[in-house]
Scaffold this motif. Structure first.
Motif, PDB file in Angstrom:
ATOM      1  N   ARG A 172      -9.851  -1.847  -6.282  1.00 44.06           N
ATOM      2  CA  ARG A 172      -9.175  -0.929  -5.077  1.00 44.06           C
ATOM      3  C   ARG A 172      -7.509  -1.430  -6.193  1.00 44.06           C
TER       4      ARG A 172
ATOM      5  N   GLU B  24       1.227  -1.043   0.236  1.00 47.27           N
ATOM      6  CA  GLU B  24      -0.263   0.311  -0.196  1.00 47.27           C
ATOM      7  C   GLU B  24       1.034   1.523   0.047  1.00 47.27           C
TER       8      GLU B  24
ATOM      9  N   GLU C  98     -13.201  -0.092   1.914  1.00 46.04           N
ATOM     10  CA  GLU C  98     -12.167  -0.589   0.996  1.00 46.04           C
ATOM     11  C   GLU C  98     -11.735  -1.737   0.400  1.00 46.04           C
ATOM     12  N   GLN C  99     -11.171  -2.056   1.964  1.00 45.58           N
ATOM     13  CA  GLN C  99     -10.339  -3.391   2.072  1.00 45.58           C
ATOM     14  C   GLN C  99     -12.108  -4.585   1.600  1.00 45.58           C
TER      15      GLN C  99
ATOM     16  N   GLN D  98      -3.383   3.527   4.451  1.00 48.46           N
ATOM     17  CA  GLN D  98      -3.464   1.995   4.692  1.00 48.46           C
ATOM     18  C   GLN D  98      -5.503   1.972   4.497  1.00 48.46           C
ATOM     19  N   LEU D  99      -5.685   1.098   3.931  1.00 51.20           N
ATOM     20  CA  LEU D  99      -7.267   1.071   2.491  1.00 51.20           C
ATOM     21  C   LEU D  99      -7.985   1.716   3.586  1.00 51.20           C
ATOM     22  N   ARG D 100      -9.211   2.139   4.176  1.00 54.79           N
ATOM     23  CA  ARG D 100     -10.454   2.268   5.128  1.00 54.79           C
ATOM     24  C   ARG D 100     -11.649   0.745   4.465  1.00 54.79           C
TER      25      ARG D 100
END
Length: 355
Positions: free
Chosen positions: A308, A292, A300-301, A295-297
């Protein structure tokens, strides 16, 4: 026996059947780890447990007039809806079971007769949820928490779900875009360009495919496994702990979840791309290790891999796969798969592992 939906905050005053959740004031039908679901009703999904209760005419159901859940997802929706429509539920039992499996575990098997209809219904729910409400795991962007924010979702979907289940073709314009993508990707991952390498002793399946695909297609290759290493062209990788190890499965044993944060730390000593390997806590619903730039929210994950951005690693494919395999073998050394791990047992396992 007639049930009505009860918003979860009212459960403290009104006993109810509690689906896909915990609460002492009711009959719990939930696959959440440690839930007090009666043994004879256990299935892999919470909705499946409700189906069992209805099939068995479970006597304790007579003690309640309400059903509730503390969050909205497809498994919870099916479980709550089933108690509101017991006769139709028994007629549509296997379709409903497949809706819950696809929606919760993302495991699609189109060789099952009812799976095609189930996929259409799931895609309709997905489309309407995104169009009319906040996305899954998107409540953290709202002023209300999920317990409160999910109530309008339940009111809408409990009203609309029946007609879609019985007459899905009437709603084709809504479910078709995602459905068509899933079917295309389902076929794509079964073509020669995709290779699948299972490691049953690690609960791992490695999928090497050219480009990211929809989760329902990707995880269609992973039934019976709990870790998925996806390898895409250009040295792009993701390693995921499936939701199957966040819950208690009734049909098979599992290994404890590995702490992917420790693998991320190891990979960061090798990575020279300028990006960073990151993974959340093992108690996350679906820990995802990936490269990354930030960091993904959570939303989004949870979204499909196609939604993504994925970054190219400096670590060659064979070296990356070997690092993952070595880490998992060390993590599971001396550990046997079993059913009904407690979180305390899992946390004790994490603490014993040092790298």
């Amino acid at each position: 026996m007639e049930f009505r939906y009860l918003p979860f905050p009212e459960l403290k005053h009104t006993p109810a059947v509690v689906v896909d959740s915990f609460h002492p004031n009711g009959l719990v039908l939930s696959h959440w780890r440690g839930a007090a679901t009666p043994v004879l009703l256990r299935e892999d999904t919470s909705a499946g447990m409700v189906l069992q209760a209805l099939k068995q005419a479970w006597p304790a159901l007579q003690n309640y007039h309400y059903v509730t859940a503390n969050h909205f997802d497809i498994d919870a929706l099916v479980g709550v809806w089933a108690l509101l429509h017991p006769d139709l539920t028994l007629e549509q039992e296997e379709t409903l079971r497949q809706i819950a499996v696809i929606g919760d575990f993302r495991e699609l098997d189109l060789s099952i007769a009812e799976a095609d209809t189930a996929l259409k219904v799931v895609c309709w729910v997905n489309a309407q949820e995104k169009a009319l409400f906040y996305p899954p795991f998107g409540a953290d962007a709202l002023e209300e928490n999920e317990v409160i924010a999910s109530i309008p979702k339940f009111h809408y979907f409990l009203e609309a779900f029946t007609e879609v289940l019985v007459h899905p073709e009437r709603f084709k314009a809504i479910w078709l875009p995602e459905y068509a993508q899933v079917v295309q990707h389902y076929q794509q991952v079964r073509e020669p360009a995709t290779s699948v390498h299972p490691y049953p002793e690690l609960g791992l399946v490695v999928i090497d495919t050219p480009v990211p695909v929809h989760y329902y297609a990707l995880f269609s290759l992973t039934t019976g496994f709990d870790l998925v290493l996806s390898c895409y062209a250009g040295q792009r990788y993701e390693l995921e702990c499936k939701y199957t190890t966040w819950v208690d499965l009734a049909t098979r044993p599992t290994l404890p979840r590995p702490d992917l944060r420790k693998l991320a730390a190891r990979l960061n000593t090798l990575e020279t791309s300028g990006f960073t390997w990151h993974a959340p806590s093992p108690t996350d619903t679906g820990p995802l290790l990936r490269l990354e730039n930030q960091q993904l929210r959570k939303a989004e994950q949870y979204a499909n891999p196609t939604e993504r951005r994925m970054y190219a690693s400096s670590i060659p494919l064979e070296a990356f796969q070997n690092s993952v395999l070595a880490f998992l073998r060390e993590s599971f050394a001396g550990v046997s798969a079993k059913q009904y791990w407690t979180w305390d047992e899992m946390k004790a396992h994490y603490k014993k592992i040092s790298f």
